[in-house]
Design a protein around this motif. Structure first.
Motif, PDB file in Angstrom:
ATOM      1  N   GLN A  87     -13.350  11.263  -9.489  1.00  0.00           N
ATOM      2  CA  GLN A  87     -12.891  10.953  -8.136  1.00  0.00           C
ATOM      3  C   GLN A  87     -12.061   9.670  -8.120  1.00  0.00           C
ATOM      4  N   HIS A  88     -12.488   8.660  -8.861  1.00  0.00           N
ATOM      5  CA  HIS A  88     -11.708   7.417  -8.949  1.00  0.00           C
ATOM      6  C   HIS A  88     -10.338   7.696  -9.572  1.00  0.00           C
ATOM      7  N   LYS A  89     -10.326   8.478 -10.640  1.00  0.00           N
ATOM      8  CA  LYS A  89      -9.060   8.828 -11.290  1.00  0.00           C
ATOM      9  C   LYS A  89      -8.134   9.537 -10.301  1.00  0.00           C
ATOM     10  N   ASN A  90      -8.671  10.515  -9.594  1.00  0.00           N
ATOM     11  CA  ASN A  90      -7.861  11.258  -8.626  1.00  0.00           C
ATOM     12  C   ASN A  90      -7.327  10.355  -7.521  1.00  0.00           C
ATOM     13  N   ALA A  91      -8.132   9.394  -7.069  1.00  0.00           N
ATOM     14  CA  ALA A  91      -7.693   8.465  -6.020  1.00  0.00           C
ATOM     15  C   ALA A  91      -6.539   7.600  -6.508  1.00  0.00           C
ATOM     16  N   VAL A  92      -6.630   7.123  -7.756  1.00  0.00           N
ATOM     17  CA  VAL A  92      -5.539   6.315  -8.316  1.00  0.00           C
ATOM     18  C   VAL A  92      -4.270   7.150  -8.412  1.00  0.00           C
ATOM     19  N   LEU A  93      -4.405   8.363  -8.929  1.00  0.00           N
ATOM     20  CA  LEU A  93      -3.221   9.208  -9.123  1.00  0.00           C
ATOM     21  C   LEU A  93      -2.630   9.702  -7.802  1.00  0.00           C
ATOM     22  N   LEU A  94      -3.451   9.834  -6.774  1.00  0.00           N
ATOM     23  CA  LEU A  94      -2.948  10.216  -5.459  1.00  0.00           C
ATOM     24  C   LEU A  94      -1.993   9.151  -4.923  1.00  0.00           C
ATOM     25  N   GLU A  95      -2.353   7.890  -5.137  1.00  0.00           N
ATOM     26  CA  GLU A  95      -1.517   6.772  -4.672  1.00  0.00           C
ATOM     27  C   GLU A  95      -0.364   6.471  -5.632  1.00  0.00           C
ATOM     28  N   SER A  96      -0.597   6.708  -6.921  1.00  0.00           N
ATOM     29  CA  SER A  96       0.399   6.355  -7.937  1.00  0.00           C
ATOM     30  C   SER A  96       0.527   7.470  -8.976  1.00  0.00           C
TER      31      SER A  96
END
Length: 149
Positions: A87-96
């Motif tokens: 989930q953290h990885k997906n959140a980072v990639l969603l923004e960047s």
């Protein structure tokens, strides 16, 4: 010198423990690393949790960590960004999304199998200890991987 950024939710438990443990390991092995951590929803200035601090202290690792929120500056600084969960990885990639070649969960970076590091937030010192042991084992593997590069 490799620059590593650990990411979790509040930057008071998992990511600061990973930061402190990897920094300690790198110093012991004289491995050139810079390590930082941040939280997606961190409250800047929050202290590391007392349980995390206690667990680190019993291992001879001292830290005066204060939480910081994940920022564009930190993302750009890092050579590799290691998250505690998918989930953290997906959140980072969603923004960047352009960072997809340097963002991994900690586990997928070393094993190609993405699974989450348990969240000890609000639990006993023993739960934090188990979490720190899990992180430590993964970081041992990480150091072995990097020493062969």
């Amino acid at each position: 010198m490799k620059r590593v950024l650990f990411v979790c939710t509040g930057n008071t438990c998992r990511s600061p423990m990973a930061e402190a443990i990897l920094t300690h390991m790198a110093k012991q092995k004289q491995f050139p690393l810079q390590v930082r951590s941040a939280g997606i929803y961190a409250v800047p200035g929050d202290n590391i949790s007392p349980q995390a601090k206690e667990v680190l202290s019993t291992e001879g690792i001292q830290t005066d960590h204060c939480a910081q929120r994940l920022s564009e500056e930190l993302l750009e600084w890092a050579d590799v960004i290691l998250t505690m969960t998918k989930q953290h990885k997906n959140a980072v990639l969603l923004e960047s999304p352009t960072l997809n070649k340097k963002v991994y969960t900690l586990t997928e970076y070393i094993t190609d199998d993405a699974f989450d590091i348990m969240d000890p937030y609000g639990s006993s010192v023993e739960v934090y200890r188990r979490c720190a042991e899990e992180i430590y084992q993964h970081l041992e593997t990480l150091m072995e991987k990097w020493s062969k590069e």
